[in-house]
Design a protein around this motif. Structure first.
Motif, PDB file in Angstrom:
ATOM      1  N   TYR A 108      -9.215  53.124  16.317  1.00  0.00           N
ATOM      2  CA  TYR A 108      -8.327  53.223  15.001  1.00  0.00           C
ATOM      3  C   TYR A 108      -6.830  53.163  15.193  1.00  0.00           C
ATOM      4  O   TYR A 108      -6.409  54.366  15.636  1.00  0.00           O
ATOM      5  CB  TYR A 108      -8.853  54.203  14.010  1.00  0.00           C
ATOM      6  N   PRO A 109      -6.074  52.371  15.149  1.00  0.00           N
ATOM      7  CA  PRO A 109      -6.506  50.774  14.940  1.00  0.00           C
ATOM      8  C   PRO A 109      -6.977  50.231  16.283  1.00  0.00           C
ATOM      9  O   PRO A 109      -6.804  50.725  17.498  1.00  0.00           O
ATOM     10  CB  PRO A 109      -5.222  50.140  14.382  1.00  0.00           C
ATOM     11  N   MET A 110      -7.713  49.283  16.255  1.00  0.00           N
ATOM     12  CA  MET A 110      -8.502  48.446  17.312  1.00  0.00           C
ATOM     13  C   MET A 110      -7.454  47.863  18.165  1.00  0.00           C
ATOM     14  O   MET A 110      -6.903  47.069  17.804  1.00  0.00           O
ATOM     15  CB  MET A 110      -9.605  47.720  16.964  1.00  0.00           C
ATOM     16  N   THR A 111      -7.234  48.478  19.349  1.00  0.00           N
ATOM     17  CA  THR A 111      -6.125  47.857  20.208  1.00  0.00           C
ATOM     18  C   THR A 111      -6.598  47.300  21.448  1.00  0.00           C
ATOM     19  O   THR A 111      -5.844  47.109  22.378  1.00  0.00           O
ATOM     20  CB  THR A 111      -4.870  48.983  20.517  1.00  0.00           C
ATOM     21  N   ILE A 112      -8.119  47.543  21.643  1.00  0.00           N
ATOM     22  CA  ILE A 112      -8.652  46.844  22.869  1.00  0.00           C
ATOM     23  C   ILE A 112      -9.464  45.829  22.551  1.00  0.00           C
ATOM     24  O   ILE A 112     -10.002  45.790  21.319  1.00  0.00           O
ATOM     25  CB  ILE A 112      -9.369  47.798  23.719  1.00  0.00           C
ATOM     26  N   ASP A 113      -9.785  44.764  23.382  1.00  0.00           N
ATOM     27  CA  ASP A 113     -10.845  43.636  23.118  1.00  0.00           C
ATOM     28  C   ASP A 113     -12.267  44.216  23.288  1.00  0.00           C
ATOM     29  O   ASP A 113     -12.583  45.318  23.768  1.00  0.00           O
ATOM     30  CB  ASP A 113     -10.596  42.548  23.925  1.00  0.00           C
ATOM     31  N   GLU A 114     -13.401  43.477  22.981  1.00  0.00           N
ATOM     32  CA  GLU A 114     -14.640  43.813  22.929  1.00  0.00           C
ATOM     33  C   GLU A 114     -15.026  43.933  24.332  1.00  0.00           C
ATOM     34  O   GLU A 114     -15.956  44.626  24.574  1.00  0.00           O
ATOM     35  CB  GLU A 114     -15.540  42.824  22.247  1.00  0.00           C
ATOM     36  N   ASP A 115     -14.391  43.095  25.246  1.00  0.00           N
ATOM     37  CA  ASP A 115     -15.003  43.240  26.729  1.00  0.00           C
ATOM     38  C   ASP A 115     -14.398  44.563  27.255  1.00  0.00           C
ATOM     39  O   ASP A 115     -15.059  45.185  28.062  1.00  0.00           O
ATOM     40  CB  ASP A 115     -14.250  41.975  27.447  1.00  0.00           C
ATOM     41  N   GLU A 116     -13.277  45.020  27.026  1.00  0.00           N
ATOM     42  CA  GLU A 116     -12.951  46.283  27.548  1.00  0.00           C
ATOM     43  C   GLU A 116     -13.707  47.438  26.727  1.00  0.00           C
ATOM     44  O   GLU A 116     -14.150  48.131  27.423  1.00  0.00           O
ATOM     45  CB  GLU A 116     -11.500  46.438  27.118  1.00  0.00           C
ATOM     46  N   ARG A 117     -13.991  47.274  25.560  1.00  0.00           N
ATOM     47  CA  ARG A 117     -15.102  48.256  24.866  1.00  0.00           C
ATOM     48  C   ARG A 117     -16.241  48.319  25.583  1.00  0.00           C
ATOM     49  O   ARG A 117     -17.063  49.454  25.695  1.00  0.00           O
ATOM     50  CB  ARG A 117     -15.094  47.967  23.367  1.00  0.00           C
TER      51      ARG A 117
END
Length: 146
Positions: free
Chosen positions: A45-54
């Motif tokens: 929150y807020p989303m500052t990374i992409d889904e691959d990094e997550r």
């Protein structure tokens, strides 16, 4: 102090040191798991990374969690071994002749320096990878604590 007494006391000392080392390793792996979990939740929150990094961070948490489970079992076994060594010393130094005879036999067997194979690094990595693959979580479920 007889030879048996010294072997038994050495066993208690070695068992205690092994347990203490296992507990230190467990604390370090729990800290690594907590660090990985905080990194996973840090940029939500807020989303500052992409889904691959997550996804990479999720895998790191699962692997750390699997390693904690391995270390918990190692500590459990180390405590059992330490308790057995303490009981053996109590039997060797005690006054009950039958207990002393059995304990003396065990100490003689153990005093024979039975070679213990070293744990190779590949076995540890293989075990942690197998545990991590089972820990892959489905969407909408929470990770379990060890």
């Amino acid at each position: 102090m007889s030879r048996m007494d010294s072997h038994a006391r050495e066993a208690v000392t070695a068992a205690r040191e092994a347990r203490e080392q296992a507990e230190r390793t467990l604390r370090a792996s729990r800290h690594a798991r907590n660090t990985a979990a905080r990194a996973l939740e840090h940029d939500i929150y807020p989303m500052t990374i992409d889904e691959d990094e997550r996804a990479r961070r999720r895998v790191a948490v699962y692997e750390a969690d699997a390693l904690v489970a391995v270390h918990v079992e190692t500590v459990r076994r180390a405590r059992v071994i330490e308790d057995a060594a303490i009981a053996l010393v109590a039997a060797v130094t005690g006054t009950d002749r039958s207990e002393k005879a059995i304990a003396s036999s065990i100490v003689d067997i153990l005093g024979g320096r039975v070679p213990v194979p070293a744990l190779s690094r590949s076995l540890v990595e293989h075990e942690s990878v197998r545990l991590a693959s089972r820990a892959v979580r489905r969407p909408g479920t929470r990770p379990q604590r060890a």
